[in-house]
Design an enzyme around this catalytic site. Structure first.
Site, PDB file in Angstrom:
ATOM      1  N   LYS A   1      10.489  26.991  40.338  1.00 26.35           N
ATOM      2  CA  LYS A   1       9.811  27.853  41.313  1.00 26.35           C
ATOM      3  C   LYS A   1       9.758  27.179  42.682  1.00 26.35           C
ATOM      4  O   LYS A   1       9.964  27.816  43.715  1.00 26.35           O
ATOM      5  CB  LYS A   1       8.400  28.178  40.829  1.00 26.35           C
ATOM      6  CG  LYS A   1       8.400  28.998  39.542  1.00 26.35           C
ATOM      7  CD  LYS A   1       7.048  28.961  38.859  1.00 26.35           C
ATOM      8  CE  LYS A   1       7.045  29.766  37.576  1.00 26.35           C
ATOM      9  NZ  LYS A   1       5.835  29.554  36.772  1.00 26.35           N
TER      10      LYS A   1
ATOM     11  N   GLY B   1       1.909  36.881  33.124  1.00 24.65           N
ATOM     12  CA  GLY B   1       1.296  37.957  32.350  1.00 24.65           C
ATOM     13  C   GLY B   1       1.942  39.295  32.674  1.00 24.65           C
ATOM     14  O   GLY B   1       2.621  39.446  33.689  1.00 24.65           O
TER      15      GLY B   1
END
Ligand SMILES: NC(=O)c1ccc[n+]([C@@H]2O[C@H](COP(=O)([O-])OP(=O)(O)OC[C@H]3O[C@@H](n4cnc5c(N)ncnc54)[C@H](OP(=O)(O)O)[C@@H]3O)[C@@H](O)[C@H]2O)c1
Length: 428
Positions: A204, A301
């Site tokens: 990331k 999520g």
């Protein structure tokens, strides 16, 4: 409205399901935002028979078939830096389809080549969900904080690590204990290496660095250290000093060089990064004269990640045949900055030694530190148990990493030192 924007989705797991459900629930509003009806025309995953809680549209056994379908955009939500995900993205782009993905591993490794391919074919390659999940940091760095340049990006980018560190602090339990519980609750993977070893944060970080500094993603230059060696004692000592331990990804531009690293760090307990708790993510951006900015929210999520994927789908539909550049500028203009000597950076250090409580140990440690030019600001030795292992903790004055490492190498050689000494940089 014009013709529908046809969407093919590969991967119907956590993220893919979230995308299908959100499109079903808010399709009308999203279509108005896109300026075209959004229509799922094809889906693929591994197991056709799995109950997924939504209707399957246009099933294909082979995800690669999505690249040959009539879809306008292929949404890759399978994962992995090679194999089916890479083949699908390459084939979809080659066939002139827009691609939306949440796959940080793929882009960290092949971002430049894929950006060139997308550009050659005049299509979008979007990846908002790939870094910090629901936090729209990719768009912020690609389009918003551009006027004054970016000096540094610093982030808590892995929810699993942050959950573990937060739980360790709250409960006083060990890393292994908390990891086991996180795995049982489904917060950590069965093989947690990529998370706790820092690799996921590195993927990331190198994407955020690329957007911030106009460089091609350069995963090989990221120095990576995870959190597996952090003990309950380290966390308790940090708290005593007014700090918290967080796994940070840090990318800084230093002149014509770039420093990218992932490591545990002690951040001030009252600062914004320290207060990113549990599975949340947080990113701070130092944008020169524009000032410092801080973003936090859910980094993973179903719903937060789907939120980012949907934003990309809507943007791709709205942009049509005028896609914005993948990393905010043409692939040809992405530069390669040499890595800076990250070990030259000067900061105070937290040092922990596990030593045998015998005469002369402290003097030997102090001697090696002094020889390497490391001076000590404070020291704690808790309790005494002659002949037994005890922890000695020291805080140094501002010192370069290389000097501390030199001292610790010499100290580790002593048979009075039980385990590898721990060193953690502290926010100045
Ligand atoms: N989960 C998150 O919060 C999150 C956040 C940010 C980014 N991401 C990224 O999003 C991507 C998807 O993650 P996820 O958590 O949704 O994964 P996941 O729940 O494991 O789902 C993966 C999906 O891919 C399918 N799949 C796996 N291998 C396949 C193959 N060989 N051929 C066809 N289909 C295959 C699976 O099929 P079956 O369902 O039939 O098994 C499943 O539907 C990854 O790149 C991940 O890094 C995830």
């Amino acid at each position: 409205m014009t013709t529908p924007f046809r969407i093919a989705i590969a991967g119907l797991g956590t993220v893919g399901s979230g995308v299908v459900k959100a499109l079903a629930a808010r399709g009308d509003d999203l279509s108005h935002r896109a300026g075209r009806a959004l229509q799922i025309t094809a889906m693929s995953a591994r197991d056709k028979t799995r109950a997924r809680g939504f209707e399957i549209t246009g099933w294909r056994d082979d995800p690669l078939a999505l690249a040959d379908s009539d879809a306008d955009v292929v949404v890759e939500l399978i994962g992995g830096d090679e194999g089916i995900a890479r083949s699908l993205v390459e084939r979809a782009l080659s066939n002139g389809k827009h691609v939306v993905t949440a796959n940080k591993a793929l882009l960290a490794k092949h971002g430049l080549a894929l950006a060139k391919l997308a550009e050659d074919k005049g299509v979008s390659l979007k990846f908002e969900a790939a870094a910090a999940g629901g936090i729209p940091i990719v768009k912020v760095l690609r389009e918003d904080l551009i006027a004054h340049g970016v000096d540094a990006v610093k982030g808590i980018l892995n929810g699993t690590c942050n959950y573990i560190l937060t739980e360790m602090e709250a409960s006083g339990r060990s890393f292994a204990d908390v990891l086991q519980e996180a795995q049982a609750k489904g917060y950590a993977e069965a093989d947690p290496t990529l998370d706790v070893g820092g690799g996921d944060t590195a993927h990331k970080l190198c994407l955020l660095a690329s957007l911030a500094f106009g460089t091609a993603p350069d995963l090989a230059s990221v120095a990576v250290e995870g959190i597996t060696h952090i003990t309950a004692d380290d966390i308790a000592f940090a708290s005593e000093f007014g700090f918290r331990i967080k796994l940070l990804g840090v990318a800084r531009r230093i002149g014509e060089r770039i420093d990218q690293k992932v490591h545990p760090a002690m951040v001030r307990a009252r600062g914004p990064l320290a207060n990113v708790s549990g599975a949340a993510n947080g990113v701070s951006v130092d944008a020169g004269e524009a000032g410092s900015f801080f973003f936090s929210g859910r980094g993973a999520g179903e719903a937060p990640t789907a939120s980012a994927v949907i934003a990309d789908i809507v943007e791709a539909a709205a942009e049509g045949d005028q896609p914005s550049p993948v990393f905010g500028r043409s692939a040809a203009s992405l530069t390669r900055l040499e890595p800076a000597d990250g070990k030259a950076q000067v900061t105070p250090w937290y040092l922990r030694f596990e030593v045998l409580d015998v005469p002369g140990v402290l003097a030997a440690i102090a001697g090696h530190l002094s020889e390497a030019g490391v001076s000590i600001e404070s020291m704690i030795q808790r309790g005494r148990s002659p002949g037994e292992p005890v922890a000695i903790v020291m805080i140094t004055h501002e010192t370069a990493q290389a000097a501390v490492e030199r001292a610790l190498k010499a100290i580790s050689a002593s048979d009075k030192v039980r385990t590898r000494p721990c060193m953690i940089p502290m926010e100045a």
